[in-house]
Each structure stands twice: as C-alpha cells, then as structure tokens.
Design an enzyme around this catalytic site. Structure first.
Site, PDB file in Angstrom:
ATOM      1  N   LYS A  76     -29.765  27.919  -5.536  1.00 45.14           N
ATOM      2  CA  LYS A  76     -28.236  27.156  -5.733  1.00 45.14           C
ATOM      3  C   LYS A  76     -27.573  27.349  -4.421  1.00 45.14           C
ATOM      4  CE  LYS A  76     -27.807  26.768 -10.377  1.00 45.14           C
ATOM      5  NZ  LYS A  76     -27.002  25.994 -11.382  1.00 45.14           N
ATOM      6  N   ASP A 124     -22.577  30.939 -14.075  1.00 43.01           N
ATOM      7  CA  ASP A 124     -23.427  32.137 -14.714  1.00 43.01           C
ATOM      8  C   ASP A 124     -23.637  33.000 -13.692  1.00 43.01           C
ATOM      9  OD1 ASP A 124     -23.616  31.418 -17.539  1.00 43.01           O
ATOM     10  OD2 ASP A 124     -24.829  29.791 -16.678  1.00 43.01           O
TER      11      ASP A 124
END
Length: 395
Positions: A76, A124
């Site tokens: 990410k 998250d």
C-alpha cells in the site's frame, strides 16, 4: 471454503481506455514519472519457493515480498502516498500559477503551499500509513480514521508520521462513512482506495501507483505465471493484477483467483449474485487488512473482465500459511509475511489440496503460480502471537 467462478458476460473483455490508464501497461509509465518524488524507491524481491511448489505438486511458486516496501511494510506504500503526491502537485500548481514537476514536490516552496491542504482517509492500517507518510513527505496535514478493530500497534505506526488519529465505532465500512462526512464538512480531500458512484478518480490514482509492482514482477520473471492467487479486500489490488495481465497478455493471461476471508467475502458474494453488492459485517477476521464488506466500484468493473474465480479461506488457514512462510521446508527462505499477506498462499494451499478444485483451476506439475506477500509484520505483537499460537488481542 468455496470457489465461485466469474460468470460475468464481461469476462475476458478488453479494458476500456479509462481502465487501461489506471491499471494497464501504460499506467506504469505515468507512475514512474513520479519516482523523482520518491528517491528511496527500490524494487521489492520476487522470491522463488521451490520446496513449497514441489510439495504442492506444482511447477513453480513465486511470492512478491512487499514487507520492505519504502520501510512501511506493505504494498500500500505504492498507492496512498502516490495519490497524495499527485494531489499536492495539483494543489501547488494552482497556488503557484505554474506547472510543478514531481522532483519539486519535496521542495520548501511546494511544502509551504501544501501546508494549506488536508488529506484524510479511513483505514484498516496499511493504506492509512501510506497516506500519512505521503502527507509528511510533501508537507500537508493528514487525518486518519480508525475503526474499533484496528490494533494499537497499527495506530502507533500511522501516528508516527504526524497524522491526527480519530477513532470510530464499528467496522471499516462505518469508519469510511464517518471519514467521508468529516471531509465534506471540513473541506478536506479524501484519499481512499474505495471507489463508489461520484468518487472514482482518487481511488484510481491509488490503484495506478500499484502498477509499479506488476512492472517489477515482469522484469524479475523469466516467464509469465500460469496462475495468480491474489488477496481481495475491496478489490483494488486484485483489479490491478487482473487488469495489468489482461492488458498485457490478452487471451494468454494467467488464470486469476481472488482470495478473501470467509468472514468478509464481499467480492465472492458479488460474483455469486452477478453484480456488485454489499454484505453484512459479522465477526472480525484475523485478516484485518482484508476485512471489507463492499467491493470498490472501479475494482469490480475490472475484476468482471480479468478475474476467473473467488475463493474464501478461514482464519486458521491464513495463520497456517503465515507459519509456513516463516518456518519453511528446507530449500525455501524464511519470510516474515503478515496474516493478510499470507491469505493468497492460504488460498493456493486449499485449492491445490482439493482434487476437484485443483482440476477446475488446471493446477498441475506445469503450473507457475504467482503470490503476493502484501505485508510484513505490520503489527509485530499480533504477528508474534499468531506465529507462536498465542491469543491475539481483539480476536
């Protein structure tokens, strides 16, 4: 454990021009233009696992190890920070009244202008860490919304980049709604990897950043894979992988299986329904980075074209895969891959061990399988507990 086939009439259709600009081969060229803003960029390794392949009766297994990406521990890092870079460039160009090159994004002049910009997101853990790192690098303010299931370790990892943390009740989808409402109220820019009606450009930028990883894989491989097992979540990564191979190889693309937690299999449910749907949240999964209950709109459209099947796996299978990577058979390197990062391997083991599923997917001694170790030990305390069979707080 169920394998749902992609029965969309759009399966194997070519990408549209807008989709190709996000996840196709040409998207890599755009992403590489911004590497001057990321001088610490280094390709991550593609690791061969010959003993694992032999044990599963396969020709080869290779895992893209993202545990060291930019020091953030996750793929990410390629997405959120990249989107922030493009947003800061746009903001600075408007404020300065001239074009701003990627190499200028960390300059004092641009950082001074960027200080008036606030980016925000719900996460998250890994996406928020990337957005926060990008905000710190380019000088803008960052507010990150964390739902109740995000561990204290992951919160601390985000906060160290100077982001303001706001805790919310409920799950990821509920934190996303709260983040959107706050951004609309405060005039912030939401940097999300979840696309929905009226909000597709920025998630597309996040996905575009991921294409660097696919370009690295091609350069690191002697031959293309025959099969890919890739994690689900909202579908962003899976769509990049599916779309990139579809754009590059057309009918010769690998067979692609999307792997999701059994407790949060929104992509699988959508495939079964024949349309993008949201599912009800339930008991949390240990695969926290994949605990999502509605597919991203952009990702779903691409997956309808480039995915072949959707497989759900239980928490025990993910933990077993984590341990198998950390304590491999002789001949394979030991890898520190987190619980969500090991989900793809969990799916492969399940499929290769089931005769009917194996036959349906065409897995055999000639198969070359690509996996994604999407994260390292992003919460070392949780990772160690899972590795050693100890209780995990919050699960």
């Amino acid at each position: 454990m169920t394998l749902i086939e992609n029965r969309s009439p759009n399966r194997n259709s070519p990408l549209g021009a807008d989709e190709a600009a996000i996840v196709g081969v040409s998207a890599v060229d755009e992403a590489r233009r911004y590497l001057p803003a990321f001088p610490d960029y280094r390709p991550t390794p593609l690791v061969a696992l010959p003993s694992l392949a032999r044990n599963l009766g396969l020709g080869a297994v290779a895992l893209k190890d993202e545990s060291g990406r930019y020091g953030l521990g996750s793929f990410k890092a390629l997405g959120g920070a990249y989107a922030v870079a493009k947003l800061v460039q746009r903001h600075a160009a408007a404020a300065l009244g001239r074009p701003v090159a990627p190499s200028e994004l960390t300059s004092p002049a641009v950082r001074a202008v960027a200080a008036g910009l606030t980016v925000s997101c719900a996460t998250d853990g890994n996406h928020g860490r990337s957005v926060a790192a990008g905000a710190e690098k380019f000088g803008c303010r960052c507010v990150v919304f964390l739902h109740a299931g995000v561990s204290a370790g992951r919160e601390a990892a985000i906060a160290r980049f100077g982001a303001e943390i706001r805790r919310t009740a409920g799950n990821y989808d509920e934190s996303l709604a709260e983040a959107d409402a706050a951004a609309a109220r405060e005039g912030w820019i939401t940097v999300s990897d979840f696309a929905r009606e009226g909000y597709e450009e920025i998630p597309g930028l996040v996905m575009q950043g991921y294409t660097l990883m696919l370009d690295e894989i091609v350069q690191q491989s002697e031959s293309d894979p025959t099969h890919v097992f890739v994690q689900g979540g909202v579908g962003g990564l899976a769509a990049v992988v599916a779309g990139y191979f579809l754009d590059r190889l057309n009918g010769a693309r690998p067979r692609l299986v999307v792997v999701e937690p059994a407790r949060a299999a929104c992509l699988q449910a959508s495939a079964a329904a024949g349309r993008r749907i949201a599912i009800d949240g339930g008991e949390p999964t240990v695969m926290a980075m994949l605990e999502c209950y509605e597919p991203s709109l952009t990702a779903w459209r691409i997956l309808e074209k480039g995915a072949d099947g959707y497989l759900d796996v239980g928490d025990d299978a993910a933990i077993a895969a984590l341990r198998r990577l950390a304590r491999p058979e002789a001949g394979d390197p030991a890898l520190t891959i987190g619980e969500s990062g090991a989900a793809g391997l969990a799916g492969l083991i399940a499929a290769a061990s089931d005769p009917q599923m194996r036959a349906r997917l065409g897995l055999d001694a000639g198969s070359r399988v690509l996996l994604f170790g999407t994260e390292g030990a992003t919460d070392p305390e949780v990772y160690r507990a899972l590795l050693d069979g100890e209780p995990v707080r919050g699960h």
